[in-house]
Scaffold this motif. Structure first.
Motif, PDB file in Angstrom:
ATOM      1  N   GLU A   1       0.824  -1.198   0.000  1.00 55.27           N
ATOM      2  CA  GLU A   1       0.000   0.000   0.000  1.00 55.27           C
ATOM      3  C   GLU A   1       0.865   1.258   0.000  1.00 55.27           C
ATOM      4  O   GLU A   1       1.986   1.255   0.529  1.00 55.27           O
ATOM      5  CB  GLU A   1      -0.913   0.050   1.230  1.00 55.27           C
ATOM      6  N   SER A   2       0.314   2.316  -0.566  1.00 49.96           N
ATOM      7  CA  SER A   2       0.964   3.623  -0.547  1.00 49.96           C
ATOM      8  C   SER A   2      -0.102   4.697  -0.667  1.00 49.96           C
ATOM      9  O   SER A   2      -1.261   4.401  -0.990  1.00 49.96           O
ATOM     10  CB  SER A   2       1.984   3.746  -1.681  1.00 49.96           C
ATOM     11  N   GLY A   3       0.305   5.937  -0.407  1.00 45.08           N
ATOM     12  CA  GLY A   3      -0.591   7.067  -0.602  1.00 45.08           C
ATOM     13  C   GLY A   3      -1.188   7.654   0.656  1.00 45.08           C
ATOM     14  O   GLY A   3      -1.913   8.653   0.587  1.00 45.08           O
ATOM     15  N   GLY A   4      -0.903   7.053   1.803  1.00 44.75           N
ATOM     16  CA  GLY A   4      -1.420   7.615   3.037  1.00 44.75           C
ATOM     17  C   GLY A   4      -0.708   8.902   3.407  1.00 44.75           C
ATOM     18  O   GLY A   4       0.268   9.306   2.772  1.00 44.75           O
TER      19      GLY A   4
ATOM     20  N   ASP B   1     -12.131   9.003   9.975  1.00 47.37           N
ATOM     21  CA  ASP B   1     -11.521   8.142   8.965  1.00 47.37           C
ATOM     22  C   ASP B   1     -10.062   7.838   9.286  1.00 47.37           C
ATOM     23  O   ASP B   1      -9.432   7.033   8.587  1.00 47.37           O
ATOM     24  CB  ASP B   1     -11.593   8.800   7.581  1.00 47.37           C
ATOM     25  N   THR B   2      -9.526   8.470  10.300  1.00 48.55           N
ATOM     26  CA  THR B   2      -8.140   8.225  10.692  1.00 48.55           C
ATOM     27  C   THR B   2      -7.955   6.762  11.079  1.00 48.55           C
ATOM     28  O   THR B   2      -8.671   6.231  11.930  1.00 48.55           O
ATOM     29  CB  THR B   2      -7.756   9.126  11.881  1.00 48.55           C
ATOM     30  N   ALA B   3      -7.005   6.110  10.433  1.00 55.52           N
ATOM     31  CA  ALA B   3      -6.780   4.678  10.638  1.00 55.52           C
ATOM     32  C   ALA B   3      -5.593   4.237   9.799  1.00 55.52           C
ATOM     33  O   ALA B   3      -5.109   4.989   8.946  1.00 55.52           O
ATOM     34  CB  ALA B   3      -8.014   3.878  10.229  1.00 55.52           C
TER      35      ALA B   3
ATOM     36  N   ARG C   1      -9.650  -1.091   7.245  1.00 57.71           N
ATOM     37  CA  ARG C   1      -8.960  -0.102   8.060  1.00 57.71           C
ATOM     38  C   ARG C   1      -9.068  -0.478   9.529  1.00 57.71           C
ATOM     39  O   ARG C   1      -9.993  -1.187   9.930  1.00 57.71           O
ATOM     40  CB  ARG C   1      -9.517   1.304   7.842  1.00 57.71           C
ATOM     41  N   GLN C   2      -8.115   0.016  10.303  1.00 58.37           N
ATOM     42  CA  GLN C   2      -8.122  -0.241  11.739  1.00 58.37           C
ATOM     43  C   GLN C   2      -7.638   0.988  12.480  1.00 58.37           C
ATOM     44  O   GLN C   2      -6.541   1.494  12.206  1.00 58.37           O
ATOM     45  CB  GLN C   2      -7.245  -1.446  12.087  1.00 58.37           C
ATOM     46  N   SER C   3      -8.467   1.440  13.414  1.00 59.92           N
ATOM     47  CA  SER C   3      -8.114   2.564  14.268  1.00 59.92           C
ATOM     48  C   SER C   3      -7.655   2.016  15.614  1.00 59.92           C
ATOM     49  O   SER C   3      -8.036   0.910  15.997  1.00 59.92           O
ATOM     50  CB  SER C   3      -9.328   3.465  14.478  1.00 59.92           C
ATOM     51  N   PRO C   4      -6.863   2.786  16.364  1.00 63.27           N
ATOM     52  CA  PRO C   4      -6.394   2.325  17.678  1.00 63.27           C
ATOM     53  C   PRO C   4      -7.557   1.935  18.578  1.00 63.27           C
ATOM     54  O   PRO C   4      -8.532   2.682  18.715  1.00 63.27           O
ATOM     55  CB  PRO C   4      -5.652   3.543  18.223  1.00 63.27           C
ATOM     56  N   GLY C   5      -7.460   0.759  19.155  1.00 67.22           N
ATOM     57  CA  GLY C   5      -8.484   0.291  20.077  1.00 67.22           C
ATOM     58  C   GLY C   5      -9.731  -0.262  19.429  1.00 67.22           C
ATOM     59  O   GLY C   5     -10.671  -0.652  20.129  1.00 67.22           O
ATOM     60  N   LYS C   6      -9.752  -0.311  18.099  1.00 68.59           N
ATOM     61  CA  LYS C   6     -10.919  -0.824  17.395  1.00 68.59           C
ATOM     62  C   LYS C   6     -10.552  -2.039  16.561  1.00 68.59           C
ATOM     63  O   LYS C   6      -9.389  -2.259  16.215  1.00 68.59           O
ATOM     64  CB  LYS C   6     -11.510   0.262  16.486  1.00 68.59           C
TER      65      LYS C   6
ATOM     66  N   THR D   1      -1.073   1.454   5.350  1.00 70.54           N
ATOM     67  CA  THR D   1      -0.623   2.831   5.179  1.00 70.54           C
ATOM     68  C   THR D   1      -1.468   3.720   6.095  1.00 70.54           C
ATOM     69  O   THR D   1      -2.695   3.579   6.154  1.00 70.54           O
ATOM     70  CB  THR D   1      -0.711   3.273   3.705  1.00 70.54           C
ATOM     71  N   GLN D   2      -0.808   4.607   6.806  1.00 70.73           N
ATOM     72  CA  GLN D   2      -1.487   5.435   7.801  1.00 70.73           C
ATOM     73  C   GLN D   2      -2.172   6.612   7.140  1.00 70.73           C
ATOM     74  O   GLN D   2      -1.565   7.336   6.340  1.00 70.73           O
ATOM     75  CB  GLN D   2      -0.481   5.956   8.828  1.00 70.73           C
TER      76      GLN D   2
END
Length: 111
Positions: free
Chosen positions: A5-8, A89-91, A37-42, A105-106
């Motif tokens: 992946e790229s582009g974050g 959408d941060t993830a 996607r994965q967010s912290p704690g989710k 990719t973040q």
């Protein structure tokens, strides 16, 4: 199998990003592809799926109307166009095929 992946990056709310995933090591042109996607704690969340022909897409309710998944079978690449981005959408965004995952990719949406 490789998925890269790229582009974050960092983007302000309302902004856009396009993620890319370069695939190799499997029959890409006959394979459905997905973005998660994965967010912290989710838990990891399915964002979008695209059939191998590109004629059928499914999206999580949270991104419908804002995100678009597409592919270029000649380049063995799948994309995720993300518009009207929100802080939620941060993830870390992951490309996926079958049981395989990329490194992620973040994406950070913040002012």
């Amino acid at each position: 199998v490789q998925l890269v992946e790229s582009g974050g990056g960092l983007v302000q709310p309302g902004g856009s990003l396009r993620l890319s995933c370069a695939a190799s090591g499997f029959p890409f042109s006959t394979s459905a592809m997905s973005w998660y996607r994965q967010s912290p704690g989710k838990e990891r969340e399915l964002v979008a799926t695209l059939t191998h022909t590109g004629d059928s897409r499914n999206y999580a309710d949270s991104v419908k109307g804002r995100f678009t998944i597409s592919r270029d079978n000649a380049k063995n690449t799948v994309y995720l166009q993300m518009n009207s981005l929100k802080p939620e959408d941060t993830a870390v965004y992951y490309c996926s095929w079958a049981v395989w995952w990329g490194q992620g990719t973040q994406v950070t949406v913040s002012s």
